[in-house]
Scaffold this active site. Sequence first.
Site, PDB file in Angstrom:
ATOM      1  N   GLU A  94       3.598 -13.338  -2.613  1.00 19.21           N
ATOM      2  CA  GLU A  94       2.918 -13.548  -3.900  1.00 19.21           C
ATOM      3  C   GLU A  94       1.868 -14.651  -3.811  1.00 19.21           C
ATOM      4  O   GLU A  94       1.620 -15.371  -4.779  1.00 19.21           O
ATOM      5  CB  GLU A  94       3.918 -13.888  -5.011  1.00 19.21           C
ATOM      6  CG  GLU A  94       4.841 -12.784  -5.400  1.00 19.21           C
ATOM      7  CD  GLU A  94       4.104 -11.513  -5.731  1.00 19.21           C
ATOM      8  OE1 GLU A  94       2.942 -11.583  -6.162  1.00 19.21           O
ATOM      9  OE2 GLU A  94       4.676 -10.447  -5.519  1.00 19.21           O
TER      10      GLU A  94
HETATM   11  C1  LIG Z   1       9.488 -10.669   3.639  1.00 20.67           C
HETATM   12  C2  LIG Z   1       8.150 -10.361   3.075  1.00 20.67           C
HETATM   13  C3  LIG Z   1       8.027  -9.597   1.938  1.00 20.67           C
HETATM   14  C4  LIG Z   1       6.771  -9.265   1.439  1.00 20.67           C
HETATM   15  N1  LIG Z   1       6.662  -8.419   0.357  1.00 20.67           N
HETATM   16  C5  LIG Z   1       5.447  -7.902   0.054  1.00 20.67           C
HETATM   17  C6  LIG Z   1       5.320  -6.836  -0.879  1.00 20.67           C
HETATM   18  O1  LIG Z   1       6.299  -6.402  -1.490  1.00 20.67           O
HETATM   19  N2  LIG Z   1       4.095  -6.304  -1.090  1.00 20.67           N
HETATM   20  C7  LIG Z   1       2.976  -6.763  -0.449  1.00 20.67           C
HETATM   21  O2  LIG Z   1       1.914  -6.235  -0.677  1.00 20.67           O
HETATM   22  N3  LIG Z   1       3.065  -7.784   0.427  1.00 20.67           N
HETATM   23  C8  LIG Z   1       4.259  -8.357   0.699  1.00 20.67           C
HETATM   24  N4  LIG Z   1       4.365  -9.361   1.612  1.00 20.67           N
HETATM   25  C9  LIG Z   1       3.152  -9.898   2.219  1.00 20.67           C
HETATM   26  C10 LIG Z   1       2.818 -11.306   1.741  1.00 20.67           C
HETATM   27  O3  LIG Z   1       2.408 -11.299   0.420  1.00 20.67           O
HETATM   28  C11 LIG Z   1       1.764 -11.862   2.719  1.00 20.67           C
HETATM   29  O4  LIG Z   1       2.434 -12.088   3.946  1.00 20.67           O
HETATM   30  C12 LIG Z   1       1.107 -13.105   2.214  1.00 20.67           C
HETATM   31  O5  LIG Z   1       0.298 -12.799   1.100  1.00 20.67           O
HETATM   32  C13 LIG Z   1       0.246 -13.796   3.255  1.00 20.67           C
HETATM   33  O6  LIG Z   1      -0.569 -12.894   3.951  1.00 20.67           O
HETATM   34  P1  LIG Z   1      -0.549 -12.890   5.543  1.00 20.67           P
HETATM   35  O7  LIG Z   1       0.848 -12.845   5.997  1.00 20.67           O
HETATM   36  O8  LIG Z   1      -1.469 -11.869   6.033  1.00 20.67           O
HETATM   37  O9  LIG Z   1      -1.106 -14.328   5.928  1.00 20.67           O
HETATM   38  P2  LIG Z   1      -2.642 -14.713   6.133  1.00 20.67           P
HETATM   39  O10 LIG Z   1      -3.446 -14.228   4.986  1.00 20.67           O
HETATM   40  O11 LIG Z   1      -3.051 -14.338   7.488  1.00 20.67           O
HETATM   41  O12 LIG Z   1      -2.548 -16.313   6.039  1.00 20.67           O
HETATM   42  C14 LIG Z   1      -2.063 -17.108   7.122  1.00 20.67           C
HETATM   43  C15 LIG Z   1      -2.172 -18.584   6.716  1.00 20.67           C
HETATM   44  O13 LIG Z   1      -3.549 -18.897   6.449  1.00 20.67           O
HETATM   45  C16 LIG Z   1      -3.680 -19.467   5.159  1.00 20.67           C
HETATM   46  N5  LIG Z   1      -4.953 -19.045   4.572  1.00 20.67           N
HETATM   47  C17 LIG Z   1      -5.512 -17.832   4.548  1.00 20.67           C
HETATM   48  N6  LIG Z   1      -6.682 -17.861   3.908  1.00 20.67           N
HETATM   49  C18 LIG Z   1      -6.847 -19.132   3.475  1.00 20.67           C
HETATM   50  C19 LIG Z   1      -7.851 -19.809   2.735  1.00 20.67           C
HETATM   51  N7  LIG Z   1      -8.933 -19.180   2.262  1.00 20.67           N
HETATM   52  N8  LIG Z   1      -7.688 -21.127   2.477  1.00 20.67           N
HETATM   53  C20 LIG Z   1      -6.591 -21.783   2.898  1.00 20.67           C
HETATM   54  N9  LIG Z   1      -5.622 -21.189   3.623  1.00 20.67           N
HETATM   55  C21 LIG Z   1      -5.745 -19.887   3.892  1.00 20.67           C
HETATM   56  C22 LIG Z   1      -2.483 -18.950   4.371  1.00 20.67           C
HETATM   57  O14 LIG Z   1      -2.158 -19.817   3.288  1.00 20.67           O
HETATM   58  C23 LIG Z   1      -1.403 -18.938   5.448  1.00 20.67           C
HETATM   59  O15 LIG Z   1      -0.852 -20.219   5.573  1.00 20.67           O
HETATM   60  C24 LIG Z   1       5.613  -9.758   2.087  1.00 20.67           C
HETATM   61  C25 LIG Z   1       5.738 -10.570   3.216  1.00 20.67           C
HETATM   62  C26 LIG Z   1       6.971 -10.846   3.730  1.00 20.67           C
HETATM   63  C27 LIG Z   1       7.065 -11.672   4.991  1.00 20.67           C
END
Ligand SMILES: Cc1cc2nc3c(=O)[nH]c(=O)nc-3n(C[C@H](O)[C@H](O)[C@H](O)COP(=O)(O)OP(=O)(O)OC[C@H]3O[C@@H](n4cnc5c(N)ncnc54)[C@H](O)[C@@H]3O)c2cc1C
Length: 597
Positions: A440
């Site tokens: 989220e």
């Molecule tokens: C167990 C689990 C359940 C989930 N459930 C759902 C679900 O039901 N539906 C769904 O759609 N998704 C779901 N997700 C996905 C989740 O919402 C994402 O993992 C999350 O939004 C982060 O995206 P990412 O993992 O690609 O990280 P990334 O976007 O790659 O981010 C990696 C890091 O970089 C930082 N970062 C990225 N951009 C910026 C910026 N502009 N400024 C500062 N920092 C930044 C982030 O804060 C983070 O620390 C789930 C994930 C998990 C692990």
Amino acid sequence: MFEYKAPMRDIKFVMQEFLACDGHYQALGYDEASSDMVDAILSEAAKFTEQVIAPINQIGDQQGCHWEKGSVSTPDGFKDAYKQYVDGGWPTLSQAEEFGGQGLPHSINMVVSEMLSAANHSFAMYPGLSHGCMSTLEFHGTKQQKTMFMPKLVEGSWTGTMCLTESHAGTDLGLLRTKAELNEDGSYKLNGSKIFISAGEHDLSDNIVHLVIARATDSPAGTKGISLFIVPKFNVNDDGTIADENGVSCGSIEHKMGINGNATCVINFDDAKGYLIGEKNKGLKCMFTFMNGARLGVANEGVAASEAAFQGSLAYAQDRLQMRSLTGVKNPKDYADPIIVHPDVRRMLLTQKSIAEGGRALVAQLAQLVDITHASNSDEDKLAANNRLALLTPIAKAFLTETAVDSTSYGIQVLGGHGFIKEWGMEQLLRDTKICCLYEGTTGIQALDLIGRKVLGNKGVLLNDFIKEIKGFCKLNENNSVSALAHTLVDYVELWAEVTHDIGVKASANPDELGAASVDYLMLSGYITLGYMWAKMAKTAQDAISQNSADKDFYLAKIQTAEFYFARVMPKAHGHLACLASGAKTMMSMDSGHFSF
Ligand SMILES: Cc1cc2nc3c(=O)[nH]c(=O)nc-3n(C[C@H](O)[C@H](O)[C@H](O)COP(=O)(O)OP(=O)(O)OC[C@H]3O[C@@H](n4cnc5c(N)ncnc54)[C@H](O)[C@@H]3O)c2cc1C
């Protein structure tokens, strides 16, 4: 494994005394929500979560979910517990009567959700996602879409998901590649693959309704070309009955750090039939209905985790005998004193307690604002509620989950080496809770939303309104029994206003200053916001004592917890202040290639 007990006395305090929910519900026309009715519902929820949901928490962690040829089975007991959840009418609680719901306020459901999550985070996510799906459909769906999908979702025989994330598109949803091609009949054909989809496939319900963001073939790149679609696992006839299989399949499930009882799925869409919900290319706006509610839901998960950690730690600290108190023997009949006599153990317990109870008050207050946005007849009140929610939702989401991780980590610490051992349940709590800081929108993203969009983006108007309210409270209480808290709080909010202004000035010269300040700013905002909750709760408790309430010990403990929070937790805001005042330079001056040699 500790035994979960719903904190009924504190819930009653927050709902009835602190937030005067009787008057709130009457003003919004929720005639059914009398205090007797609310008490009865919450007592039943307490029984259900303690006796049915909590006992399958540990086995859910140990067994996890299993994937075989596209089907996912949940751990032992989940299916039966979900059936009992549905049979008990729990999914219907705050849903509209026209779809078979009970039409009760959202804020009551929020309390039930806290109990569910504290008892079993993984289980609670299945119905939690359905709620988000239902509110999105209710706000943005057409009449036909509601007829097709709402009744079964409300009943609980179908569940919902949100499908946003793709392997290369997490925070930056504008990068998504899932395609939607218009069919002749007005529906769409979806192709693409989503990852990390919570409750994406399982054996609890007859159908799964996915809300999927995708790009129509003629839509622009980036976030401006995102639309939202309803894509059921099984196709649905116009009258809401199940038809044939849709092109939706579960490619695999993740093996992860925690919430093992909740299936985290790869969901593939291969020529899957979907229906546009809301306007084309306005999918993110619609999805925000889901996400804002879900963010508050995750804040609530943080409260639940802090509460569970506190309960497990307290039970252990009262029982475990180690060493003698520094001020002399307290338990002469035994070989040692219980560890609750030691100041450092009390520091951890009171930190957990102050975060759990302060967080509960904050979430309950925000849930009341959601009630207003749903049911008020006044556009002015709705706007004010929406504005306050906009400001406080990222604070609640990120602050209450980051501090929940601290609370669960203290949970291990209070138990000493036993906290590290699986059978006590504390290490599971920590593993289960960490996800709340990630999904989220990560803490970093909530922090950017707060400082960038909600505070500076609104020229400080939303924050100034809130600060004005806090100062009003402090002024009113500058000479009474909570005056010490009121005076301290005024100093903090003045600092808050000053630092906001400073960040704005620095960021206008260098945008990296915004990002560099963001998480410290959010944490500082969280400590102050919870301080306001505690000052107000102390006042409520003090008033009850003045009226000679029979429950004096409870109110005294409230005031003492408020004093602890002000003395030992809120000052952490100063650390964040010092960090953010140092600016972006020390973070940004090192060349990316020089981080490691
Ligand atoms: C167990 C689990 C359940 C989930 N459930 C759902 C679900 O039901 N539906 C769904 O759609 N998704 C779901 N997700 C996905 C989740 O919402 C994402 O993992 C999350 O939004 C982060 O995206 P990412 O993992 O690609 O990280 P990334 O976007 O790659 O981010 C990696 C890091 O970089 C930082 N970062 C990225 N951009 C910026 C910026 N502009 N400024 C500062 N920092 C930044 C982030 O804060 C983070 O620390 C789930 C994930 C998990 C692990």
